[in-house]
Design a protein around this motif. Structure first.
Motif, PDB file in Angstrom:
ATOM      1  N   ALA A 194       4.576   5.744  -5.045  1.00 50.48           N
ATOM      2  CA  ALA A 194       4.793   5.923  -6.260  1.00 50.48           C
ATOM      3  C   ALA A 194       3.601   6.908  -7.232  1.00 50.48           C
ATOM      4  O   ALA A 194       4.437   7.954  -8.112  1.00 50.48           O
ATOM      5  CB  ALA A 194       4.444   4.379  -7.026  1.00 50.48           C
ATOM      6  N   ALA A 195       2.295   6.921  -6.830  1.00 42.14           N
ATOM      7  CA  ALA A 195       1.513   7.770  -7.352  1.00 42.14           C
ATOM      8  C   ALA A 195       2.042   9.272  -7.016  1.00 42.14           C
ATOM      9  O   ALA A 195       1.860  10.310  -7.881  1.00 42.14           O
ATOM     10  CB  ALA A 195       0.043   7.521  -7.012  1.00 42.14           C
ATOM     11  N   SER A 196       2.207   9.513  -5.838  1.00 39.13           N
ATOM     12  CA  SER A 196       2.571  10.848  -5.434  1.00 39.13           C
ATOM     13  C   SER A 196       3.883  11.262  -6.173  1.00 39.13           C
ATOM     14  O   SER A 196       4.060  12.463  -6.494  1.00 39.13           O
ATOM     15  CB  SER A 196       2.658  10.948  -3.721  1.00 39.13           C
ATOM     16  N   ILE A 197       4.904  10.418  -6.169  1.00 35.97           N
ATOM     17  CA  ILE A 197       6.280  10.697  -6.856  1.00 35.97           C
ATOM     18  C   ILE A 197       5.898  11.148  -8.203  1.00 35.97           C
ATOM     19  O   ILE A 197       6.278  12.227  -8.754  1.00 35.97           O
ATOM     20  CB  ILE A 197       7.120   9.511  -6.695  1.00 35.97           C
ATOM     21  N   ALA A 198       5.189  10.496  -9.041  1.00 35.70           N
ATOM     22  CA  ALA A 198       4.802  10.682 -10.479  1.00 35.70           C
ATOM     23  C   ALA A 198       4.090  12.292 -10.469  1.00 35.70           C
ATOM     24  O   ALA A 198       4.475  12.952 -11.218  1.00 35.70           O
ATOM     25  CB  ALA A 198       3.865   9.756 -10.974  1.00 35.70           C
ATOM     26  N   ARG A 199       3.052  12.581  -9.793  1.00 36.91           N
ATOM     27  CA  ARG A 199       2.547  13.441  -9.658  1.00 36.91           C
ATOM     28  C   ARG A 199       3.366  14.869  -9.527  1.00 36.91           C
ATOM     29  O   ARG A 199       2.957  15.949  -9.895  1.00 36.91           O
ATOM     30  CB  ARG A 199       1.280  13.685  -8.815  1.00 36.91           C
ATOM     31  N   ASP A 208      13.784  21.602  -4.796  1.00 38.25           N
ATOM     32  CA  ASP A 208      13.075  22.140  -4.553  1.00 38.25           C
ATOM     33  C   ASP A 208      11.555  21.558  -4.789  1.00 38.25           C
ATOM     34  O   ASP A 208      10.763  21.087  -3.884  1.00 38.25           O
ATOM     35  CB  ASP A 208      12.500  23.291  -5.206  1.00 38.25           C
ATOM     36  N   ARG A 209      11.655  20.547  -6.193  1.00 36.23           N
ATOM     37  CA  ARG A 209      10.571  19.622  -6.290  1.00 36.23           C
ATOM     38  C   ARG A 209      10.559  18.630  -5.266  1.00 36.23           C
ATOM     39  O   ARG A 209       9.394  18.011  -5.126  1.00 36.23           O
ATOM     40  CB  ARG A 209      10.675  19.324  -7.796  1.00 36.23           C
ATOM     41  N   LEU A 210      11.722  18.149  -5.202  1.00 34.58           N
ATOM     42  CA  LEU A 210      11.893  16.815  -4.149  1.00 34.58           C
ATOM     43  C   LEU A 210      11.346  17.291  -2.835  1.00 34.58           C
ATOM     44  O   LEU A 210      10.533  16.294  -2.288  1.00 34.58           O
ATOM     45  CB  LEU A 210      13.171  16.331  -4.042  1.00 34.58           C
ATOM     46  N   ARG A 211      11.696  18.337  -2.432  1.00 34.53           N
ATOM     47  CA  ARG A 211      11.259  18.884  -1.101  1.00 34.53           C
ATOM     48  C   ARG A 211       9.837  19.082  -0.815  1.00 34.53           C
ATOM     49  O   ARG A 211       9.134  18.914  -0.293  1.00 34.53           O
ATOM     50  CB  ARG A 211      11.901  20.016  -0.485  1.00 34.53           C
ATOM     51  N   ARG A 212       9.293  19.678  -1.931  1.00 30.42           N
ATOM     52  CA  ARG A 212       7.911  19.978  -2.070  1.00 30.42           C
ATOM     53  C   ARG A 212       7.012  18.554  -2.088  1.00 30.42           C
ATOM     54  O   ARG A 212       5.912  18.526  -1.434  1.00 30.42           O
ATOM     55  CB  ARG A 212       7.466  20.672  -3.351  1.00 30.42           C
ATOM     56  N   TRP A 213       7.537  17.685  -2.917  1.00 32.33           N
ATOM     57  CA  TRP A 213       6.905  16.277  -2.775  1.00 32.33           C
ATOM     58  C   TRP A 213       6.714  15.668  -1.448  1.00 32.33           C
ATOM     59  O   TRP A 213       5.707  15.021  -0.787  1.00 32.33           O
ATOM     60  CB  TRP A 213       7.463  15.292  -3.741  1.00 32.33           C
ATOM     61  N   ARG A 264       0.881  -1.239  -0.016  1.00 28.89           N
ATOM     62  CA  ARG A 264      -0.063  -0.002  -0.028  1.00 28.89           C
ATOM     63  C   ARG A 264       0.856   1.195   0.045  1.00 28.89           C
ATOM     64  O   ARG A 264       0.613   2.312  -0.561  1.00 28.89           O
ATOM     65  CB  ARG A 264      -0.953   0.021   1.255  1.00 28.89           C
ATOM     66  N   TYR A 265       1.848   1.272   0.798  1.00 28.41           N
ATOM     67  CA  TYR A 265       2.849   2.410   0.970  1.00 28.41           C
ATOM     68  C   TYR A 265       3.387   2.797  -0.442  1.00 28.41           C
ATOM     69  O   TYR A 265       3.534   3.707  -1.006  1.00 28.41           O
ATOM     70  CB  TYR A 265       3.912   2.213   2.024  1.00 28.41           C
ATOM     71  N   ARG A 266       3.840   1.463  -1.281  1.00 23.73           N
ATOM     72  CA  ARG A 266       4.669   1.766  -2.460  1.00 23.73           C
ATOM     73  C   ARG A 266       3.657   2.138  -3.533  1.00 23.73           C
ATOM     74  O   ARG A 266       4.046   3.156  -4.406  1.00 23.73           O
ATOM     75  CB  ARG A 266       4.980   0.250  -3.093  1.00 23.73           C
ATOM     76  N   GLU A 267       2.451   1.793  -3.415  1.00 24.78           N
ATOM     77  CA  GLU A 267       1.296   2.185  -4.609  1.00 24.78           C
ATOM     78  C   GLU A 267       1.088   3.904  -4.286  1.00 24.78           C
ATOM     79  O   GLU A 267       1.203   4.649  -5.103  1.00 24.78           O
ATOM     80  CB  GLU A 267       0.091   1.463  -4.303  1.00 24.78           C
ATOM     81  N   ALA A 274       1.435  12.632   2.175  1.00 23.17           N
ATOM     82  CA  ALA A 274       1.301  12.510   3.446  1.00 23.17           C
ATOM     83  C   ALA A 274       0.242  11.323   3.784  1.00 23.17           C
ATOM     84  O   ALA A 274       0.770  10.723   4.838  1.00 23.17           O
ATOM     85  CB  ALA A 274       0.348  13.869   3.822  1.00 23.17           C
ATOM     86  N   GLU A 275      -0.452  10.675   2.700  1.00 24.10           N
ATOM     87  CA  GLU A 275      -1.152   9.471   3.105  1.00 24.10           C
ATOM     88  C   GLU A 275      -0.153   8.282   3.078  1.00 24.10           C
ATOM     89  O   GLU A 275      -0.358   7.587   3.953  1.00 24.10           O
ATOM     90  CB  GLU A 275      -1.989   9.433   1.953  1.00 24.10           C
ATOM     91  N   ALA A 276       0.881   8.404   2.366  1.00 20.48           N
ATOM     92  CA  ALA A 276       1.900   7.369   2.476  1.00 20.48           C
ATOM     93  C   ALA A 276       2.661   7.469   3.677  1.00 20.48           C
ATOM     94  O   ALA A 276       3.043   6.241   4.250  1.00 20.48           O
ATOM     95  CB  ALA A 276       2.984   7.249   1.002  1.00 20.48           C
TER      96      ALA A 276
END
Length: 96
Positions: free
Chosen positions: A25-30, A64-69, A19-22, A76-78
């Motif tokens: 992964a979705a948040s990283i892509a966004r 900056d994008r990494l820190r914002r992610w 569940r964490y991986r899913e 946060a859900e992950a």
């Protein structure tokens, strides 16, 4: 400049880990990130490495994008299930 999130990961619970991986992964892509290495068992020519630990490397367009992610509501859900899913050491580094 490209930035990387590097994780040393040990799964505690496979169901929660999936569940964490899913979610991650979705948040990283966004947030413009992409996996370079995902769940790899490293070859260790020097030093010690616990057999159960894996490596994850995620590339982002900038620090900056990494820190914002990482601080986003998206991720946060992950993060909310991380402690039951896995333990890790997480590093943020700039590329060259």
């Amino acid at each position: 400049m490209t930035a990387y999130a590097i994780s040393e990961v040990e799964m505690l619970d496979e169901t929660q880990g999936q569940r964490y991986r899913e979610l991650a992964a979705a948040s990283i892509a966004r947030h413009g990130g992409r996996y370079i290495v995902r769940g790899a068992e490293p070859d260790v020519p020097e030093g010690n490495w616990p057999r159960e630990q894996r490596v994850v490397v995620v590339e982002f367009p900038s620090m900056d994008r990494l820190r914002r992610w990482y601080s986003s509501a998206d991720y946060a859900e992950a993060l909310a299930i991380r402690d039951t899913a896995l333990t890790r050491r997480l590093l943020f580094v700039d590329g060259v």
